[in-house]
Design a protein around this motif. Structure first.
Motif, PDB file in Angstrom:
ATOM      1  N   SER A 174       0.847  -1.184   0.000  1.00  0.00           N
ATOM      2  CA  SER A 174       0.000   0.000   0.000  1.00  0.00           C
ATOM      3  C   SER A 174       0.884   1.235   0.000  1.00  0.00           C
ATOM      4  O   SER A 174       1.951   1.242   0.611  1.00  0.00           O
ATOM      5  CB  SER A 174      -0.918   0.021   1.229  1.00  0.00           C
ATOM      6  OG  SER A 174      -1.691   1.209   1.247  1.00  0.00           O
ATOM      7  N   ILE A 175       0.446   2.263  -0.679  1.00  0.00           N
ATOM      8  CA  ILE A 175       1.167   3.530  -0.713  1.00  0.00           C
ATOM      9  C   ILE A 175       0.265   4.622  -0.141  1.00  0.00           C
ATOM     10  O   ILE A 175      -0.907   4.739  -0.508  1.00  0.00           O
ATOM     11  CB  ILE A 175       1.575   3.921  -2.152  1.00  0.00           C
ATOM     12  CG1 ILE A 175       2.392   2.810  -2.818  1.00  0.00           C
ATOM     13  CG2 ILE A 175       2.342   5.241  -2.131  1.00  0.00           C
ATOM     14  CD1 ILE A 175       3.787   2.636  -2.297  1.00  0.00           C
ATOM     15  N   TYR A 176       0.853   5.416   0.752  1.00  0.00           N
ATOM     16  CA  TYR A 176       0.156   6.588   1.307  1.00  0.00           C
ATOM     17  C   TYR A 176       0.694   7.847   0.643  1.00  0.00           C
ATOM     18  O   TYR A 176       1.902   7.986   0.429  1.00  0.00           O
ATOM     19  CB  TYR A 176       0.381   6.696   2.819  1.00  0.00           C
ATOM     20  CG  TYR A 176      -0.031   8.048   3.369  1.00  0.00           C
ATOM     21  CD1 TYR A 176      -1.300   8.252   3.880  1.00  0.00           C
ATOM     22  CD2 TYR A 176       0.851   9.132   3.345  1.00  0.00           C
ATOM     23  CE1 TYR A 176      -1.687   9.504   4.350  1.00  0.00           C
ATOM     24  CE2 TYR A 176       0.465  10.381   3.804  1.00  0.00           C
ATOM     25  CZ  TYR A 176      -0.797  10.566   4.307  1.00  0.00           C
ATOM     26  OH  TYR A 176      -1.171  11.803   4.763  1.00  0.00           O
ATOM     27  N   TYR A 177      -0.200   8.778   0.358  1.00  0.00           N
ATOM     28  CA  TYR A 177       0.235  10.117  -0.052  1.00  0.00           C
ATOM     29  C   TYR A 177      -0.838  11.116   0.355  1.00  0.00           C
ATOM     30  O   TYR A 177      -1.981  10.745   0.642  1.00  0.00           O
ATOM     31  CB  TYR A 177       0.513  10.186  -1.558  1.00  0.00           C
ATOM     32  CG  TYR A 177      -0.691   9.983  -2.449  1.00  0.00           C
ATOM     33  CD1 TYR A 177      -1.368  11.066  -3.003  1.00  0.00           C
ATOM     34  CD2 TYR A 177      -1.146   8.705  -2.754  1.00  0.00           C
ATOM     35  CE1 TYR A 177      -2.463  10.882  -3.827  1.00  0.00           C
ATOM     36  CE2 TYR A 177      -2.234   8.517  -3.584  1.00  0.00           C
ATOM     37  CZ  TYR A 177      -2.893   9.606  -4.113  1.00  0.00           C
ATOM     38  OH  TYR A 177      -3.988   9.408  -4.926  1.00  0.00           O
ATOM     39  N   THR A 178      -0.448  12.371   0.401  1.00  0.00           N
ATOM     40  CA  THR A 178      -1.342  13.430   0.844  1.00  0.00           C
ATOM     41  C   THR A 178      -2.094  14.022  -0.339  1.00  0.00           C
ATOM     42  O   THR A 178      -1.485  14.405  -1.344  1.00  0.00           O
ATOM     43  CB  THR A 178      -0.540  14.545   1.553  1.00  0.00           C
ATOM     44  OG1 THR A 178       0.213  13.975   2.621  1.00  0.00           O
ATOM     45  CG2 THR A 178      -1.465  15.621   2.105  1.00  0.00           C
ATOM     46  N   ALA A 179      -3.401  14.102  -0.232  1.00  0.00           N
ATOM     47  CA  ALA A 179      -4.211  14.714  -1.288  1.00  0.00           C
ATOM     48  C   ALA A 179      -3.774  16.157  -1.499  1.00  0.00           C
ATOM     49  O   ALA A 179      -3.536  16.898  -0.554  1.00  0.00           O
ATOM     50  CB  ALA A 179      -5.686  14.659  -0.913  1.00  0.00           C
ATOM     51  N   ILE A 188       8.685   2.002   6.636  1.00  0.00           N
ATOM     52  CA  ILE A 188       8.941   1.148   5.465  1.00  0.00           C
ATOM     53  C   ILE A 188       9.496   2.038   4.360  1.00  0.00           C
ATOM     54  O   ILE A 188       8.759   2.769   3.702  1.00  0.00           O
ATOM     55  CB  ILE A 188       7.658   0.437   4.999  1.00  0.00           C
ATOM     56  CG1 ILE A 188       6.927  -0.222   6.176  1.00  0.00           C
ATOM     57  CG2 ILE A 188       7.982  -0.572   3.908  1.00  0.00           C
ATOM     58  CD1 ILE A 188       7.718  -1.275   6.894  1.00  0.00           C
ATOM     59  N   ALA A 189      10.803   1.981   4.167  1.00  0.00           N
ATOM     60  CA  ALA A 189      11.449   2.940   3.273  1.00  0.00           C
ATOM     61  C   ALA A 189      12.266   2.307   2.164  1.00  0.00           C
ATOM     62  O   ALA A 189      12.730   2.993   1.261  1.00  0.00           O
ATOM     63  CB  ALA A 189      12.350   3.874   4.081  1.00  0.00           C
ATOM     64  N   ASP A 190      12.451   0.974   2.217  1.00  0.00           N
ATOM     65  CA  ASP A 190      13.248   0.295   1.203  1.00  0.00           C
ATOM     66  C   ASP A 190      12.820  -1.169   1.135  1.00  0.00           C
ATOM     67  O   ASP A 190      11.942  -1.607   1.892  1.00  0.00           O
ATOM     68  CB  ASP A 190      14.752   0.415   1.502  1.00  0.00           C
ATOM     69  CG  ASP A 190      15.099  -0.014   2.914  1.00  0.00           C
ATOM     70  OD1 ASP A 190      14.422  -0.927   3.460  1.00  0.00           O
ATOM     71  OD2 ASP A 190      16.048   0.550   3.489  1.00  0.00           O
ATOM     72  N   LYS A 191      13.433  -1.904   0.227  1.00  0.00           N
ATOM     73  CA  LYS A 191      13.027  -3.290   0.026  1.00  0.00           C
ATOM     74  C   LYS A 191      13.308  -4.145   1.261  1.00  0.00           C
ATOM     75  O   LYS A 191      12.538  -5.057   1.590  1.00  0.00           O
ATOM     76  CB  LYS A 191      13.760  -3.871  -1.185  1.00  0.00           C
ATOM     77  CG  LYS A 191      13.185  -5.207  -1.655  1.00  0.00           C
ATOM     78  CD  LYS A 191      13.676  -5.567  -3.042  1.00  0.00           C
ATOM     79  CE  LYS A 191      12.950  -6.801  -3.570  1.00  0.00           C
ATOM     80  NZ  LYS A 191      13.319  -7.107  -4.967  1.00  0.00           N
ATOM     81  N   ILE A 243       2.910  -0.779   4.330  1.00  0.00           N
ATOM     82  CA  ILE A 243       2.483   0.522   3.838  1.00  0.00           C
ATOM     83  C   ILE A 243       3.695   1.437   3.752  1.00  0.00           C
ATOM     84  O   ILE A 243       4.442   1.581   4.720  1.00  0.00           O
ATOM     85  CB  ILE A 243       1.434   1.145   4.780  1.00  0.00           C
ATOM     86  CG1 ILE A 243       0.188   0.248   4.859  1.00  0.00           C
ATOM     87  CG2 ILE A 243       1.056   2.551   4.334  1.00  0.00           C
ATOM     88  CD1 ILE A 243      -0.660   0.475   6.090  1.00  0.00           C
ATOM     89  N   VAL A 244       3.882   2.036   2.599  1.00  0.00           N
ATOM     90  CA  VAL A 244       4.949   3.012   2.402  1.00  0.00           C
ATOM     91  C   VAL A 244       4.309   4.398   2.390  1.00  0.00           C
ATOM     92  O   VAL A 244       3.417   4.660   1.584  1.00  0.00           O
ATOM     93  CB  VAL A 244       5.695   2.760   1.080  1.00  0.00           C
ATOM     94  CG1 VAL A 244       6.755   3.833   0.844  1.00  0.00           C
ATOM     95  CG2 VAL A 244       6.327   1.369   1.081  1.00  0.00           C
ATOM     96  N   GLY A 245       4.762   5.265   3.284  1.00  0.00           N
ATOM     97  CA  GLY A 245       4.178   6.593   3.374  1.00  0.00           C
ATOM     98  C   GLY A 245       5.191   7.707   3.176  1.00  0.00           C
ATOM     99  O   GLY A 245       5.293   8.295   2.103  1.00  0.00           O
ATOM    100  N   SER A 246       5.965   7.986   4.213  1.00  0.00           N
ATOM    101  CA  SER A 246       6.886   9.126   4.164  1.00  0.00           C
ATOM    102  C   SER A 246       7.881   9.029   3.014  1.00  0.00           C
ATOM    103  O   SER A 246       8.213  10.040   2.385  1.00  0.00           O
ATOM    104  CB  SER A 246       7.644   9.238   5.497  1.00  0.00           C
ATOM    105  OG  SER A 246       6.764   9.554   6.548  1.00  0.00           O
ATOM    106  N   ALA A 247       8.354   7.816   2.723  1.00  0.00           N
ATOM    107  CA  ALA A 247       9.324   7.660   1.633  1.00  0.00           C
ATOM    108  C   ALA A 247       8.721   8.088   0.297  1.00  0.00           C
ATOM    109  O   ALA A 247       9.400   8.710  -0.538  1.00  0.00           O
ATOM    110  CB  ALA A 247       9.806   6.213   1.557  1.00  0.00           C
ATOM    111  N   PHE A 248       7.435   7.779   0.084  1.00  0.00           N
ATOM    112  CA  PHE A 248       6.793   8.173  -1.171  1.00  0.00           C
ATOM    113  C   PHE A 248       6.504   9.668  -1.196  1.00  0.00           C
ATOM    114  O   PHE A 248       6.703  10.335  -2.226  1.00  0.00           O
ATOM    115  CB  PHE A 248       5.506   7.380  -1.385  1.00  0.00           C
ATOM    116  CG  PHE A 248       4.841   7.681  -2.697  1.00  0.00           C
ATOM    117  CD1 PHE A 248       5.448   7.339  -3.893  1.00  0.00           C
ATOM    118  CD2 PHE A 248       3.610   8.322  -2.745  1.00  0.00           C
ATOM    119  CE1 PHE A 248       4.845   7.629  -5.119  1.00  0.00           C
ATOM    120  CE2 PHE A 248       3.003   8.609  -3.958  1.00  0.00           C
ATOM    121  CZ  PHE A 248       3.616   8.262  -5.153  1.00  0.00           C
TER     122      PHE A 248
END
Length: 256
Positions: free
Chosen positions: A17-22, A212-215, A229-234
């Motif tokens: 899952s990827i998180y990003y800010t609208a 979660i920032a890398d493989k 879930i990857v958030g801040s890195a994305f």
């Protein structure tokens, strides 16, 4: 079942899952990013609605939230942007944010609008579990929205059992009780935490977030859980400038 429940009813593992800010990095980028992430292979998405006091978020997501708010993002605009969501995106979508804007908008109105545009679930970390159960559970159910509740390493077994009882798709495991953006620390303590949850044999699968920032950290999280879930890195990637849309495929391939 909503799309999220259908995804977790299957046997697919190593979900991403990827998180990003609208509204970040540009006010109009919300749907373009969602579409690019699905094409790149993300299994489901978390779209954050910004708030002026994001106390659980680290500097990266705080900055994205403030930039989005300064550009004019609010819930009315977000729902307008998501009106075409299901014409462009088929994977499950979760809205994530703080409870204050939801209450100001109106919980029933918020849930109805989320359902209308095709949202499948909500993550509202500061919505008390008791209030959800006694005041809002029926509203979520009436709109076919899953409520995803967070667990930290400090959460008691009793509370985890209660969360499992109230959940209907997955439980969000925080890798630590820290803010977002800190790297996942490989340690015996983390292994013990994941193993403890696994041994509880919960009815709902678990997904890991925070750090979660890398493989390597992604695979570590997936070892005991259904995915991560990857958030801040994305969000950091989006803020680096350039043609971020064309770079999303490469970003996702860092993990899977």
């Amino acid at each position: 079942m909503n799309r999220l429940q259908q995804l977790f009813a299957g046997n697919k593992k190593d979900l991403l899952s990827i998180y990003y800010t609208a509204g970040y990095p540009t006010l109009s980028s919300t749907l373009d990013i969602a579409e690019a992430l699905e094409k790149a292979g993300a299994d489901f998405l978390e779209i954050g609605f910004p708030y002026s006091d994001p106390v659980a978020d680290g500097p990266t997501i705080q900055h994205s939230s403030q930039t989005s708010l300064d550009s004019g993002m609010d819930l009315n605009l977000l729902f307008d942007q998501l009106a075409d969501l299901r014409k462009r995106v088929s994977i499950p979508i979760i809205l994530m944010g703080y409870v204050n804007p939801v209450i100001q908008y109106g919980v029933e109105r918020f849930c109805k609008k989320a359902a209308e545009v095709g949202v499948d679930g909500l993550i509202i970390p500061d919505l008390p579990m008791y209030e959800y159960e006694t005041l809002y559970k029926k509203t979520f159910a009436d709109n076919n929205l899953s409520n995803i509740i967070l667990v930290t390493p400090q959460t008691s077994d009793e509370r985890i059992r209660k969360i499992d009882e109230l959940s209907d798709c997955f439980i969000y495991l925080l890798s630590s009780a820290s803010i977002t953006g800190n790297s996942l620390q490989m340690s015996d303590g983390l292994d013990a935490y994941f193993k403890r949850i696994e041994d509880m044999q919960l009815k709902n699968p678990t997904i890991v977030g925070f750090g979660i920032a890398d493989k390597t950290s992604y695979q570590k999280a997936c070892q005991y859980n259904r995915g991560a879930i990857v958030g801040s890195a994305f969000v950091k990637f989006l803020g680096e400038g350039g043609d971020y849309l064309s770079g999303i495929d490469g970003f996702v391939k860092r993990f899977k």
